[in-house]
Scaffold this motif. Structure first.
Motif, short mmCIF file in Angstrom:
data_model
loop_
_atom_site.label_atom_id
_atom_site.label_comp_id
_atom_site.label_asym_id
_atom_site.label_seq_id
_atom_site.Cartn_x
_atom_site.Cartn_y
_atom_site.Cartn_z
N GLU A 1 0.85 -1.19 0.00
CA GLU A 1 0.00 0.00 0.00
C GLU A 1 0.88 1.24 0.00
O GLU A 1 1.73 1.41 0.87
CB GLU A 1 -0.89 -0.02 1.25
N VAL A 2 0.69 2.10 -0.98
CA VAL A 2 1.43 3.35 -1.08
C VAL A 2 0.61 4.48 -0.48
O VAL A 2 1.10 5.27 0.32
CB VAL A 2 1.81 3.67 -2.55
N SER A 3 -0.66 4.56 -0.89
CA SER A 3 -1.54 5.58 -0.33
C SER A 3 -2.99 5.18 -0.51
O SER A 3 -3.34 4.48 -1.45
CB SER A 3 -1.29 6.94 -1.00
N VAL A 4 -3.83 5.63 0.43
CA VAL A 4 -5.27 5.42 0.36
C VAL A 4 -5.93 6.69 0.87
O VAL A 4 -5.62 7.15 1.97
CB VAL A 4 -5.74 4.21 1.22
N TYR A 5 -6.81 7.24 0.06
CA TYR A 5 -7.55 8.44 0.44
C TYR A 5 -9.03 8.08 0.50
O TYR A 5 -9.58 7.59 -0.48
CB TYR A 5 -7.33 9.57 -0.57
N GLU A 6 -9.64 8.31 1.65
CA GLU A 6 -11.04 7.94 1.85
C GLU A 6 -11.92 9.18 1.88
O GLU A 6 -11.51 10.24 2.36
CB GLU A 6 -11.20 7.17 3.15
N GLY A 7 -13.16 9.00 1.41
CA GLY A 7 -14.16 10.05 1.52
C GLY A 7 -14.79 10.03 2.89
O GLY A 7 -14.57 9.11 3.68
#
Length: 133
Positions: free
Chosen positions: A31-37
């Motif tokens: 996992e490099v990045s995760v952006y959640e709403g």
């Protein structure tokens, strides 16, 4: 520092969080990045494998990309791995649907093929495009 990938398959999932778990746990991605709403959906995620990367997000959303991908079907992604049999065993242990077990190909590669929970087809093998196999 590793080279930045210039081609990144982009996938959308009904359950992007489950897809991220499968990519990490069964297929060995990082996992490099995760952006959640605010609603917990995955707006954008980046997962790396070797020098490659895949981007993904939740199917729902707004904008041109979300509209274009709304009815999108399964996609196919090929990932180069060193030890096909060990990689396959890891996927099997985690319950991934295997479409083709590790198989020696006529062009010199050894590959296996799997399907993720939402129908995308993932191939893993020793063939390195552009490197003569």
């Amino acid at each position: 520092m590793a080279a930045v990938p210039t081609v990144c398959p982009t996938l959308v999932y009904e359950d992007a969080k489950a897809a991220i778990r499968t990519l990490k746990d069964a297929f060995g991605f990082t996992e490099v990045s995760v952006y959640e709403g605010e609603d917990g959906s995955v707006l954008h995620a980046e997962l790396a494998h070797g020098s490659g990367m895949v981007m993904l997000g939740s199917r729902k959303g707004e904008g041109v990309f979300a509209e274009a991908m709304a009815g999108g079907g399964p996609a196919g992604v090929y990932v180069v791995v060193e030890d096909v049999d060990a990689h396959h065993a890891r996927a099997v242990e985690r319950g991934v649907e295997i479409l083709m077990p590790p198989t020696d190909q006529d062009h010199g590669s050894r590959d296996y093929m799997a399907r993720d929970a939402e129908g995308n087809v993932w191939s893993f093998g020793t063939y390195a495009p552009g490197a003569g196999g």
